[in-house]
Write an enzyme that holds these catalytic residues in place. Structure first.
Site, PDB file in Angstrom:
ATOM      1  N   HIS A 155       0.819  -1.212   0.000  1.00 24.15           N
ATOM      2  CA  HIS A 155       0.000   0.000   0.000  1.00 24.15           C
ATOM      3  C   HIS A 155       0.852   1.260   0.000  1.00 24.15           C
ATOM      4  CE1 HIS A 155      -3.970   1.820   0.581  1.00 24.15           C
ATOM      5  NE2 HIS A 155      -3.397   2.681   1.404  1.00 24.15           N
ATOM      6  N   HIS A 207     -10.434   2.542  -1.106  1.00 22.31           N
ATOM      7  CA  HIS A 207     -10.652   2.119   0.271  1.00 22.31           C
ATOM      8  C   HIS A 207     -11.429   0.808   0.218  1.00 22.31           C
ATOM      9  CE1 HIS A 207     -10.358   4.170   4.422  1.00 22.31           C
ATOM     10  NE2 HIS A 207      -9.184   4.119   3.857  1.00 22.31           N
TER      11      HIS A 207
END
Length: 739
Positions: A52, A98
């Site tokens: 990430h 998300h």
């Protein structure tokens, strides 16, 4: 130095594995430090080296994208991309995912996705002026889908509406491939002055590091690590890793940040997003080539007894980190007090090149910044060429046995049905600058630049079934459709942001999808002069080893120099002729028709001829400027039939299509060939003559008028029936009792 901040009986190597570090990566940590890390240091390395934060599997692929252009002020590498729109103004924008948090806790996951992407934009000095979202849910029959839709939509609405930023565009799809891993991609666009852009690199040592915003709690700890791992049946137990948002605090944070910037006190600034205080401090120091020392005792805390490990890895929302110019701390203090925000000087930049953390008088972390910031592992992962589907011959694909039923089924299927239930929950007109949105019949959201005659157009696009069938062509098509949507709205396409959603890059088949999709995207961006200025990569989107359909979402931004020249398809009038611009071969592979009517998901997607795409789009923009058109709609899902139905529904007028002369009428009406537009005009002869002179294919496709949607000899359904089919599915689905 203290060896621990939160006691652990487990060996560090075992903890490293739990934190997502591979054994070889942990060996590199040992080599970089020359010793075993303590728990705080291990936590810092694990989040900064997570997929990430580090992009370790995708960075090599991202290098293919064109990132420069005459309007690009700032490309990838900062919080968001910046483009010059003239007259001293700049647009700042980015899209981010998300996905994992929204599956685990849909309301907060989606809400904090909106909050996080807004912070990326206002951190650079822009006031947010528009939001978009691209949502992919599982099959409607899956037991979790309805709850996820309800929570995600409520979360997006609850956050965006409260902050006061309009949600003007987006897309929503349903497919069984997302049953165990939905996608929530949020995009924000902001307006700034081109000479007042703020960056994150700390400019030198000896400067105060100021924390401001909400207090730090224990929510979201290891959120970045969780978002870098695939799901299993136990994933819902990860709820504590999902952040909790407060949109009212975000609104205060926006105003305080922009006011602080206006004082000239800010030397560098960074929001606290993924990996929280760790990422923000490491990035600011790393980009500036300095060190940073933080006193964790000074961090505003929401909960008692928090360890340095917890504070550094918390992803509590609505928090910022700023480096102030010498002697300007008091300026910040007055502003934070005015807006009721917690704030503290928590440290200083140094000349050591190290990240040093102190807590309760002890040094709990002392590591070099270089391995954290720019020396994370970088993988050139093995990949295999994706298996491709053959092109379908239109003659070999059956036509509908009942055209009327097919029309209503296509227009009312989950992907094609109206999303009114969804977008009516979003405030689309707050700020009073929205000119076109999801309700108006336009291929892009359009927001004016207040006080000028200009506007920006924004869109979000991807067709995952195309990317699944052929990642290279699907990647090209995602970019081309964004370019086409902006063109159809009357805008000049300027730049894109992207959100690359894929499964595990450790699987050669998935890595092949990533490689080929980004190849196609890069080629399309170059051919269309459509640079990539920001983006996000979300990998490991899979559950129990099953990956999502590859979904490289593109967020496009275009400019209208005169917003009175914007176009849509909601004002087509009685007697207007519909002209189809672009070439039609009848490409039915990977089409909506094939899936919804024939129950098949096979065939090659429509190829994207980028030279033709550009030629046709440039011609259409010229037509719009000439004033010859009454409406424009691009052709995509469902081909000519769905585009014409959209015109009929948005303009509240019947449409009759001419298809009986076609050899394969079903392929002509339902094929999804690219580089095509449906033009409504009161002067078809002038349009056809202009097309002939430009060397662009065009033909009369039909006429607007009456009270039916029809094609002579094939189908005829009333406008009322068409609208009922289009509007019924989503509210019916969401209101139906659980089975």
């Amino acid at each position: 130095m203290s060896t621990s901040s939160t006691p652990s009986a487990k060996p560090m190597a075992e903890m490293a594995a739990e934190f997502g570090l591979k054994p070889a990566e942990y060996d590199v940590v040992l080599k970089r430090l020359g010793r075993e890390p303590n728990l705080v240091e291990l936590g810092v390395f694990s989040v900064m080296w997570s997929e990430h934060c580090s992009y370790k599997s995708s960075k090599n692929q991202l290098k293919k994208f064109p990132i420069d252009g005459p309007r690009v002020i700032c490309g990838p590498g900062e919080n968001a991309g910046v483009i010059d729109i003239g007259d001293g103004d700049a647009i700042i924008f980015k899209m981010e995912s998300h996905n994992h948090p929204s599956y685990i806790e849909p309301y907060q996951g989606a809400a904090t996705g909106v909050g996080g992407i807004m912070r990326d934009v206002f951190t650079m000095g822009a006031r947010p002026i528009a939001l978009l979202n691209a949502l992919r849910f599982g099959d409607p029959s899956h037991p979790k889908t309805k709850r996820l839709v309800d929570g995600v939509v409520a979360g997006i609405a609850g956050y965006g509406n409260c902050v006061g930023v309009p949600t003007v565009a987006g897309e929503t799809n349903f497919h069984k491939g997302y049953n165990g891993n939905i996608l929530v991609n949020a995009m924000c666009v902001g307006l700034a002055k081109a000479d007042s852009i703020f960056y994150s690199a700390a400019p030198g040592p000896g400067l105060a590091v100021v924390y401001f915003g909400s207090k730090t709690g224990r929510d979201g700890i290891h959120g970045a690590t969780m978002s870098s791992a695939e799901f299993s049946e136990d994933s819902e137990e990860k709820r504590p890793t999902v952040q909790v948002g407060d949109p009212f605090a975000e609104k205060l944070l926006i105003e305080a940040t922009l006011e602080l910037m206006a004082t000239g006190a800010v030397a560098a600034i960074q929001d606290m997003g993924a990996a929280g205080l760790t990422s923000s401090s490491v990035e600011m120091a790393g980009k500036g080539g300095v060190g940073i020392e933080l006193n964790m005792d000074m961090v505003p805390q929401r909960e008692t007894g928090m360890s340095a490990y917890e504070m550094m890895l918390s992803e509590s929302q609505e928090r910022m980190l700023a480096v102030l110019k010498p002697g300007r701390e008091q300026d910040g203090h007055a502003i934070f007090e005015k807006w009721g925000l917690d704030a503290a000087v928590i440290g200083y930049t140094t000349d050591t090149g190290r990240l040093v953390l102190k807590h309760h008088g002890e040094t709990v972390c002392d590591v070099p910044l270089a391995p954290l910031f720019d020396d994370a592992p970088l993988y050139d992962r093995p990949w295999v060429q994706p298996a491709l589907q053959p092109r379908l011959d239109p003659a070999a694909v059956p036509a509908p046995t009942n055209w009327n039923e097919a029309v209503l089924k296509i227009i009312g299927c989950p992907d094609m049905a109206s999303k009114r239930w969804l977008w009516e929950q979003y405030d689309r007109h707050v700020m009073a600058d929205t000119l076109e949105d999801s309700a108006t019949g336009c291929d892009a959201g359009i927001v004016r630049i207040h006080g000028t005659g200009k506007a920006i157009a924004v869109t979000s696009d991807c067709t995952p079934r195309y990317v699944q069938a052929d990642p290279y062509e699907g990647g090209k098509q995602a970019v081309a459709e964004a370019w086409r949507n902006l063109t159809a709205a009357g805008a000049l396409p300027i730049a894109i942001t992207d959100n690359l959603n894929f499964g595990s890059p450790e699987k050669p088949e998935t890595m092949g999808q990533i490689v080929r999709a980004t190849d196609g995207m890069a080629e399309a961006c170059r051919a269309l002069d459509f640079p990539v200025v920001s983006g996000n990569v979300s990998l490991y989107n899979e559950t129990n080893g099953v990956a999502i359909p590859p979904t490289p979402t593109v967020g496009g931004v275009g400019l209208l120099e005169d917003y009175d020249l914007r176009t849509g398809f909601g004002n087509v009038a009685e007697g207007d002729t519909l002209v189809l611009v672009g070439e039609t071969r009848g490409e039915l592979g990977a089409s909506i028709y094939l899936r919804e009517i024939l129950g098949r998901e096979d065939g090659a997607p429509p190829p994207v001829d980028l030279a033709l795409e550009r030629k046709t789009g440039d011609f259409v923009r010229g037509l719009i400027s000439s004033g010859l058109v009454a409406g424009v709609h691009d052709l995509s899902d469902g081909g000519l039939l769905v585009a014409a139905a959209d015109v009929a529904l948005a303009s509240k007028i019947g449409v009759t299509l001419n298809a009986t002369s076609q050899t394969h009428a079903h392929a002509y009406l339902l094929g999804e060939d690219q580089a095509r537009y449906l033009i409504a005009t009161p002067d078809p002869d002038a349009v056809l003559e202009a097309a002939k002179e430009a060397g662009v294919h065009a033909n009369v496709a039909g006429v607007a008028g009456g009270e039916a949607f029809a094609s002579d000899g094939l189908f005829s359904v009333s406008l009322d029936a068409l609208r009922a089919a289009h509007e019924a599915w989503l509210p019916g689905y969401m209101s139906a009792p659980k089975a």
